[in-house]
Design an enzyme around this catalytic site. Structure first.
Site, mmCIF file in Angstrom:
data_model
loop_
_atom_site.group_PDB
_atom_site.id
_atom_site.type_symbol
_atom_site.label_atom_id
_atom_site.label_comp_id
_atom_site.label_asym_id
_atom_site.label_seq_id
_atom_site.Cartn_x
_atom_site.Cartn_y
_atom_site.Cartn_z
ATOM 1 N N ASP A 1 3.064 -10.147 30.656
ATOM 2 C CA ASP A 1 2.724 -9.134 31.651
ATOM 3 C C ASP A 1 2.930 -9.654 33.070
ATOM 4 O O ASP A 1 3.087 -10.859 33.304
ATOM 5 C CB ASP A 1 1.284 -8.659 31.464
ATOM 6 N N ASP B 1 6.490 -15.425 37.904
ATOM 7 C CA ASP B 1 5.204 -15.343 37.228
ATOM 8 C C ASP B 1 5.237 -14.191 36.227
ATOM 9 O O ASP B 1 4.884 -13.076 36.562
ATOM 10 C CB ASP B 1 4.091 -15.139 38.264
ATOM 11 N N GLU C 1 -2.519 -11.609 30.483
ATOM 12 C CA GLU C 1 -2.985 -12.775 31.232
ATOM 13 C C GLU C 1 -3.432 -12.390 32.630
ATOM 14 O O GLU C 1 -4.412 -12.951 33.161
ATOM 15 C CB GLU C 1 -1.867 -13.820 31.317
#
Length: 494
Positions: free
Chosen positions: A127, A160, A194
């Site tokens: 995610d 990320d 996360e």
């Protein structure tokens, strides 16, 4: 009188000379830094940067967003991303078993030949965070278009954490295609939430592994990396291998007072109370300290520093306050010295002529290993010192235990880093952000956090910010690093 002063003066001069000699000798013992890189077990040339970039760009186009405000995820985006991984990495999917956890997280198992050796786990998350409303036009490229331009992959997740997801899959697929079989089980653990704490992703994966009696030798997640220009005085890239991570606590301050018309205000309104509470905690930050962990980190990098800085670093017993002030001047190193305080949300009031009866603020703390969740909360209450302001804990986690920086796993990470990045300093580090690793502490002997990518100062602002991107030429090296690390930790022993 002079007869008595001369011996004292001589003694003083000798003491100063001795002290100076000790200081200089200790500084010289820090050495020149670096180590002879071992012969690499994986070749960067085996990986095509343009092809990996295209696959990363495709992954970015799946809007696997965790909003964190109650809005649901797009289940179809996760489904399509899972199908993309299966179609893109056929050798990995043929060699590894795969199961869905909580409908969207992925758990792979690569069976090893030695059932007596503890498994290892590689982690990434599927995610990403949303784009802050109103910042869309500030992006140089649309955040979910996966644009590749001038050697850059643009988009949310580029740093990320889809770059790490893709690098792991590239390495595993490459090894599986050539017939590699690990000597120990390898788990790939990819959570889907996360960015909102991992309650249904990492936590559920851990529960599944626990139910099967799986205990891991170590895990490797995001956090840390190869820092370029982030450490004051260190010109070389420096690998920051995180052996621990900060904890966190999010507190909600709520101020309550009488309402009424703005033409006849009391001494305080809910807005002024909540403002004072925020000032109380931000103007009284947690004290900074150079603990044993930070001292080890600095000494590992000491060989790369100018000699004047070496003097201070090698003699913290004398120059500790000066060194601490120097570290405190840099936001990244300052955050590693203490628990940080960050007000992030404030709200209150509905109309300009109405005195609000309630106002609130959310403050996020990242907890240094020297502090605890309860200690941070108690300190905030004491600083506010006002019964009209209540303090509520929204979520929290204590700092992680420190993993070994001398065992076989750490040594393998070090060897892989030297082999793929060359003669650069490597230091144990404290991850400042929270990761899914917090869920794995109970089932793994050690937990590490490292992304084999070079990060520059501007990159820190791009993570969760605007214009997130990654250089194409970093992707093959990251994939080769994972291959190198797998060969060193799970290959057949000579």
């Amino acid at each position: 009188m002079m007869r008595y002063l001369k011996p004292a003066l001589i003694t003083f001069i000798c003491a100063v000379a001795a002290l100076t000699a000790i200081v200089l000798v200790r500084a010289s013992l820090l050495g020149a830094g670096g180590a002879t890189p071992p012969a690499p077990l994986a070749s960067v040339s085996d990986y095509d940067g343009d092809e990996i970039a295209a696959r990363l760009a495709a992954a970015i186009r799946f809007r696997t967003i965790s909003y964190g405000d109650g809005r649901p995820q797009d289940d179809d985006a996760f489904r399509r991303q899972t199908e993309f991984l299966e179609a893109t990495y056929p050798a990995a999917h043929a060699a590894l078993s795969r199961e869905m956890i909580s409908g969207k997280s992925l758990l792979f198992r690569w069976a090893g030949t030695d059932t007596g050796e503890k498994p290892i786990g590689l982690m990434a998350h599927l995610d990403v965070v949303p784009i802050e409303a109103g910042t869309e036009d500030a992006w140089e490229q649309p955040p979910f278009d996966g644009v590749i331009e001038d050697g850059i992959v643009w988009g949310r997740g580029a740093l990320d954490n889809k770059h790490q997801l893709i690098a792991i899959m590239e390495a595993v697929d490459h090894l599986a295609a050539e017939g590699f079989t690990p000597r120990r089980d390898i788990y790939l653990m990819f959570g889907h939430d996360e960015e909102i704490g991992g309650p249904e992703g990492a936590a559920a994966i851990v529960a599944t592994l626990k139910s099967r009696g799986v205990s891991l030798a170590w895990t490797l997640d995001e956090g840390g990396g190869v820092a370029q220009g982030l450490i004051p005085g260190v010109e070389k890239p420096a690998a920051l291998l995180a052996v621990a991570e900060k904890g966190s606590i999010t507190l909600k301050f709520t101020a309550t007072t009488e309402g009424g018309h703005s033409s006849t205000p009391n001494k305080d309104t809910a807005v002024s109370l909540i403002s004072r509470a925020i000032v109380a905690v931000t103007d009284n930050p947690h004290p900074q300290t150079i603990d044993a962990r930070m001292a080890s980190f600095m000494k590992a990098l000491g060989g790369e520093l100018p000699f004047v800085q070496k003097i201070g670093l090698a003699n913290l017993w004398l120059f500790g306050p000066v060194v601490k002030d120097g570290l405190a001047a840099n936001p990244t190193t300052a955050a590693a010295l203490h628990t940080t305080t960050a007000p992030t949300i404030i709200s209150g009031g509905v109309k300009e002529n109405i005195l609000p009866q309630q106002a609130s603020a959310v403050v996020n703390y990242r907890i240094h290993p020297s502090d605890t969740v309860e200690g941070v909360r108690a300190r905030a209450i004491a600083l506010i010192d006002d019964p009209r302001v209540t303090v509520e804990t929204l979520n929290s986690s204590d700092p992680s235990p420190e993993s070994s920086s001398t065992n076989d796993a750490y040594n393998a990470f070090t060897a892989a880093t030297l082999a793929q990045f060359g003669d650069i300093p490597i230091a144990p580090f404290l991850t400042l952000q929270n990761t899914d690793t917090r869920h794995y502490i109970d089932i793994a002997d050690d937990n590490y956090r490292f992304a084999p990518f070079i990060f520059e100062p501007a990159d820190l602002e791009r993570i969760h910010g605007t214009n997130e991107r990654v250089r194409v030429d970093t992707l093959p090296r990251a994939a080769a690093w994972y291959e190198e690390m797998i060969r060193r930790t799970a290959g057949n022993k000579e």
